[in-house]
Design an enzyme around this catalytic site. Sequence first.
Site, PDB file in Angstrom:
ATOM      1  N   HIS A  95       0.844  -1.196   0.000  1.00  0.00           N
ATOM      2  CA  HIS A  95       0.000   0.000   0.000  1.00  0.00           C
ATOM      3  C   HIS A  95       0.883   1.250   0.000  1.00  0.00           C
ATOM      4  O   HIS A  95       1.943   1.279   0.626  1.00  0.00           O
ATOM      5  CB  HIS A  95      -0.909   0.001   1.239  1.00  0.00           C
ATOM      6  CG  HIS A  95      -1.984   1.040   1.166  1.00  0.00           C
ATOM      7  ND1 HIS A  95      -1.747   2.369   1.456  1.00  0.00           N
ATOM      8  CD2 HIS A  95      -3.290   0.958   0.819  1.00  0.00           C
ATOM      9  CE1 HIS A  95      -2.875   3.052   1.301  1.00  0.00           C
ATOM     10  NE2 HIS A  95      -3.830   2.212   0.910  1.00  0.00           N
ATOM     11  N   GLU A  97       0.736   4.016   1.465  1.00  0.00           N
ATOM     12  CA  GLU A  97       1.071   4.619   2.767  1.00  0.00           C
ATOM     13  C   GLU A  97       2.270   3.907   3.393  1.00  0.00           C
ATOM     14  O   GLU A  97       3.107   4.542   4.035  1.00  0.00           O
ATOM     15  CB  GLU A  97      -0.154   4.564   3.697  1.00  0.00           C
ATOM     16  CG  GLU A  97      -1.211   5.579   3.270  1.00  0.00           C
ATOM     17  CD  GLU A  97      -2.613   5.233   3.723  1.00  0.00           C
ATOM     18  OE1 GLU A  97      -2.807   4.241   4.454  1.00  0.00           O
ATOM     19  OE2 GLU A  97      -3.538   5.968   3.320  1.00  0.00           O
ATOM     20  N   GLU A 167      -4.074   2.168  -7.292  1.00  0.00           N
ATOM     21  CA  GLU A 167      -4.436   3.204  -6.326  1.00  0.00           C
ATOM     22  C   GLU A 167      -3.569   4.439  -6.558  1.00  0.00           C
ATOM     23  O   GLU A 167      -2.486   4.560  -5.960  1.00  0.00           O
ATOM     24  CB  GLU A 167      -4.191   2.693  -4.909  1.00  0.00           C
ATOM     25  CG  GLU A 167      -5.114   1.583  -4.475  1.00  0.00           C
ATOM     26  CD  GLU A 167      -5.445   1.704  -3.001  1.00  0.00           C
ATOM     27  OE1 GLU A 167      -6.633   1.689  -2.676  1.00  0.00           O
ATOM     28  OE2 GLU A 167      -4.516   1.850  -2.186  1.00  0.00           O
ATOM     29  N   SER A 212     -10.644   7.243  -3.035  1.00  0.00           N
ATOM     30  CA  SER A 212     -11.856   8.048  -2.872  1.00  0.00           C
ATOM     31  C   SER A 212     -13.080   7.429  -3.551  1.00  0.00           C
ATOM     32  O   SER A 212     -13.898   8.142  -4.151  1.00  0.00           O
ATOM     33  CB  SER A 212     -11.608   9.474  -3.368  1.00  0.00           C
ATOM     34  OG  SER A 212     -10.544  10.070  -2.647  1.00  0.00           O
TER      35      SER A 212
HETATM   36  C1  PEP Z   1      -6.897   3.313   0.467  1.00  0.00           C
HETATM   37  O1  PEP Z   1      -6.219   3.785   1.356  1.00  0.00           O
HETATM   38  O2  PEP Z   1      -6.631   2.177   0.039  1.00  0.00           O
HETATM   39  C2  PEP Z   1      -7.998   4.110  -0.070  1.00  0.00           C
HETATM   40  C3  PEP Z   1      -8.435   3.801  -1.242  1.00  0.00           C
HETATM   41  O3  PEP Z   1      -8.462   5.139   0.710  1.00  0.00           O
HETATM   42  P1  PEP Z   1      -9.737   6.088   0.399  1.00  0.00           P
HETATM   43  O4  PEP Z   1     -10.837   5.204  -0.104  1.00  0.00           O
HETATM   44  O5  PEP Z   1     -10.050   6.720   1.714  1.00  0.00           O
HETATM   45  O6  PEP Z   1      -9.283   7.071  -0.630  1.00  0.00           O
END
Ligand code: PEP
Length: 252
Positions: A95, A97, A167, A212
């Site tokens: 991910h 993050e 993502e 999002s």
């Molecule tokens: C995520 O962190 O995988 C993600 C998609 O977050 P959000 O849906 O809040 O953008």
Amino acid sequence: MRRKLVIGNLKMNGSITANQKLFAGVMAGVADLRNADYALCVPYPYLCQAQSLMQGSNVAWGAQNLCANEDAALTGAVSPAMLVDYGCTYVIVGHSERRIQLHETDDTAATRFNAALNAGLTPVFCMGESKEERESDWTEYVVGRQLDSIIRRYGAELLTKAVLAYEPLWAVGTDIPATPEQAQEVHHFIRKRVARCNAEVAENVRILYGGSVQTENAPALFAMPDIDGALVGRCSLEAKAFVGICQAANQV
Ligand code: PEP
């Protein structure tokens, strides 16, 4: 025909009390939605709770990371076998993050991906470009490099047992989702790149979009030919919002 899949990523949220409500709400909301698959990836301390409350339902559960190492002498780490012990189906790998804030690399993400597969878990392998990279027209270079980090090491065939997630960093946690067309373009690129190695695997691998996703934008995203579901952050913290996205997946 690929079945849609919606996975919630609870990140570092939740409590025993809040999870009870969330899990119950999600299980009740998707109980009759039989056309797609659903899962929640919870923090490690709540895996036991997820297992005891969700087993027997049509909501799978999983973790948000794993250690590639089976060696017991590694303080604070959680092995693939431990996730299997708690009935996990999925584990998120790479991910953004973790790549950014915890300095994970293509190498370490690829090793974790392989460790998950070896344990019989389904890794959800995340890829995506930053805003600056997109603006410099590097999206395909970055996503291609991340995808190649697993294909070059382990081959494309293993992707039949994995899930890919696109993502874009500029869409995660920002309220600025990719448009369905933007997401579709990158999903198509990913599928084509897998097809260079194995056309059958490319046809079958599920590629989720994350960034999002909400009840409102999910139907248009899910209508795209190469978008096979969603990895959902914030909207997985509230049963109604998450179930709304699951309903959209179920209807496609
Ligand atoms: C995520 O962190 O995988 C993600 C998609 O977050 P959000 O849906 O809040 O953008």
